[in-house]
Each structure stands twice: as structure tokens, then as C-alpha cells.
Design an enzyme around this catalytic site. Sequence first.
Site, short mmCIF file in Angstrom:
data_model
loop_
_atom_site.label_atom_id
_atom_site.label_comp_id
_atom_site.label_asym_id
_atom_site.label_seq_id
_atom_site.Cartn_x
_atom_site.Cartn_y
_atom_site.Cartn_z
N ASP A 23 1.10 -1.18 -0.02
CA ASP A 23 -0.14 -0.17 -0.11
C ASP A 23 0.71 1.14 0.17
OD1 ASP A 23 -2.34 1.12 0.17
OD2 ASP A 23 -2.18 1.07 2.00
N HIS B 10 3.00 3.62 -8.84
CA HIS B 10 2.93 2.15 -9.60
C HIS B 10 4.14 1.72 -9.94
CE1 HIS B 10 -1.43 2.56 -8.24
NE2 HIS B 10 -2.00 2.95 -8.62
N LEU C 108 11.04 -20.83 -5.49
CA LEU C 108 10.60 -19.49 -4.73
C LEU C 108 8.10 -19.70 -5.23
CD1 LEU C 108 9.08 -17.05 -3.18
CD2 LEU C 108 10.50 -15.59 -4.64
C1 FPP Z 1 -2.00 0.31 -3.53
O1 FPP Z 1 -0.84 0.90 -3.08
C2 FPP Z 1 -1.68 -0.58 -4.38
C3 FPP Z 1 -2.03 -1.40 -5.84
C4 FPP Z 1 -3.57 -0.73 -6.02
C5 FPP Z 1 -1.20 -1.69 -6.59
C6 FPP Z 1 -0.12 -2.20 -6.36
C7 FPP Z 1 0.67 -2.61 -7.73
C8 FPP Z 1 2.27 -2.37 -7.55
C9 FPP Z 1 2.93 -2.60 -6.61
C10 FPP Z 1 3.17 -2.41 -9.29
C11 FPP Z 1 2.28 -3.65 -10.03
C12 FPP Z 1 2.27 -5.05 -9.94
C13 FPP Z 1 2.61 -5.72 -10.41
C14 FPP Z 1 2.65 -7.21 -10.35
C15 FPP Z 1 2.93 -5.55 -11.51
P1 FPP Z 1 -2.21 2.78 -3.44
O2 FPP Z 1 -2.50 2.77 -5.03
O3 FPP Z 1 -3.82 2.18 -2.59
O4 FPP Z 1 -1.94 3.27 -2.86
P2 FPP Z 1 -2.59 5.14 -1.54
O5 FPP Z 1 -3.16 4.14 -0.46
O6 FPP Z 1 -1.52 5.86 -1.45
O7 FPP Z 1 -4.07 5.41 -2.67
#
Ligand code: FPP
Length: 224
Positions: free
Chosen positions: A12, A29, A122
Site C-alpha cells: 500500500d 505504481h 520460490l
Molecule cells: C496500493 O497502493 C497498490 C495497488 C493497488 C497496486 C499495487 C501494484 C504495484 C505494486 C505495481 C504493480 C505490480 C505488479 C506485480 C505488476 P494505493 O494505490 O492504494 O496507494 P494509496 O493508498 O497511497 O492510494
Amino acid sequence: MNPLNHVAIIMDGNGRWGLKYKNSRNAGHKAGLNTVEKIIKETIKNKIKFLTLYAFSTENWKRPKKEINYLFSLLENFLISRIDELHKQNIKLKIIGVKNFSSKLNNLLNKSEKKTSKNRKLQINLALNYGSKFELINAFKSLKKSNKIINEKNLSKYLQTKNIPDPDLLIRTGNTQRLSNFLLWQLAYAEIHFDKKLWPEFSEKDYNKIIKKFKIIKRNFGKI
Ligand code: FPP
């Protein structure tokens, strides 16, 4: 020392990091994907056998279309450019969640899972369009249909995490303390670490500190 077989992570804080440093959630992201790569390497170094990453929840469809499309294009490019390398490193990729994306992405995910299915170093479980309540309801429905006795062992056979040991450790970055419909059944006895750092700034050092602490913690599993 506690054995550490399975780490699950709620990654997150991408959006907040992106807005703060690059004025764009999507840039967060992109930076988050670099952290994913670093953490995979570190997981192997620590000889951990299972890593489950929450990449997209059933609730994430409520985000703006532009952000959703960006996330999926990141994933597509990641798979296209990195799957051979992951395969060479003996990494198995498994998707948990419902694969109802574009046919291009669905095919790519299926191909990646198939290619790496025999790998043993893994196992990365990528939670995509995943929601724990939905998973549990489906598992109960299937168990009822099977006429088997309703018990823990039989139910777990109908979860998407079938044949995967429960996580020993859950890490959530982003300074938020909630489970967000992630592995509600499987996390019953996990140790939970909430980290203040946003996912893109979470480092190998942070990860290793948490692992070190986990190894010496007293785990009771209901005993004293
Ligand atoms: C949460 O942060 C994150 C996500 C919903 C997406 C996770 C994606 C990645 C780490 C990158 C892509 C991964 C792969 C495996 C291709 P948020 O956007 O909810 O953050 P915020 O709480 O600050 O809004």
C-alpha cells in the site's frame, strides 16, 4: 528460531508516494514495481518459499479507468519482459483471484503460470482481482456440493490457495492498519507487521528487519 515459509504483502502507498514526489499516482505504481523486484530478490536470499503479493483487489475496480488501465499495462509489460528471467531463476508464478481481464492479459497470465508451473525455488502468488469473502463463499458452495464433511481441511481444498501453506507473516506498508479483504481465512495465525513507509520507499533493509524480528518472536498458536 521460527521457520519462515510464506510472507504475504499488502503493497500500500503507491498512489500517495506518486502524488507526493511525481505529482502522479501512476508514477507511484511504476516505482512500486521496482520495490516488487527488490523484494522478490530478497525473498530468495532469505530462502522463503512462498511470497503472496496483493496487486489488485476486487474493490480496486472502483478506481478511475485510467489508473486501472495503467496498472494492467504495467503488469503486462512486467510479464512480457521478465517472465523468462523469473523462469530461469526457478520461480513459479501463480495467480489467485478471478482472471477476467482482457484476453491479452488473461492469455499472458495463463502462459506465465504454465511456463513456470514446475519451478521450485520460490512460488509467487499474485493476488489479482482477488477478494477473500468472494473466495470463501465459493469455497463453501463447492464444499457443500461435494457432500464432504465441513471442516478446515476440506474447506481449504476449495480455496484458491489450495496446496499453499498459510502465511506466517503479513506485512502491510502505507501506514494503514487493516486487512482489506485479503486472505481472511489464511491469515488466522499470521504475525502482522504494519509499516509506516509507503510501498515505493520500502527497502530491502526494512524487509530484513521485519524478518529478523519475526524469527525470534514467540508464536503460541493458542498454547501458553
Ligand atoms: C496500493 O497502493 C497498490 C495497488 C493497488 C497496486 C499495487 C501494484 C504495484 C505494486 C505495481 C504493480 C505490480 C505488479 C506485480 C505488476 P494505493 O494505490 O492504494 O496507494 P494509496 O493508498 O497511497 O492510494
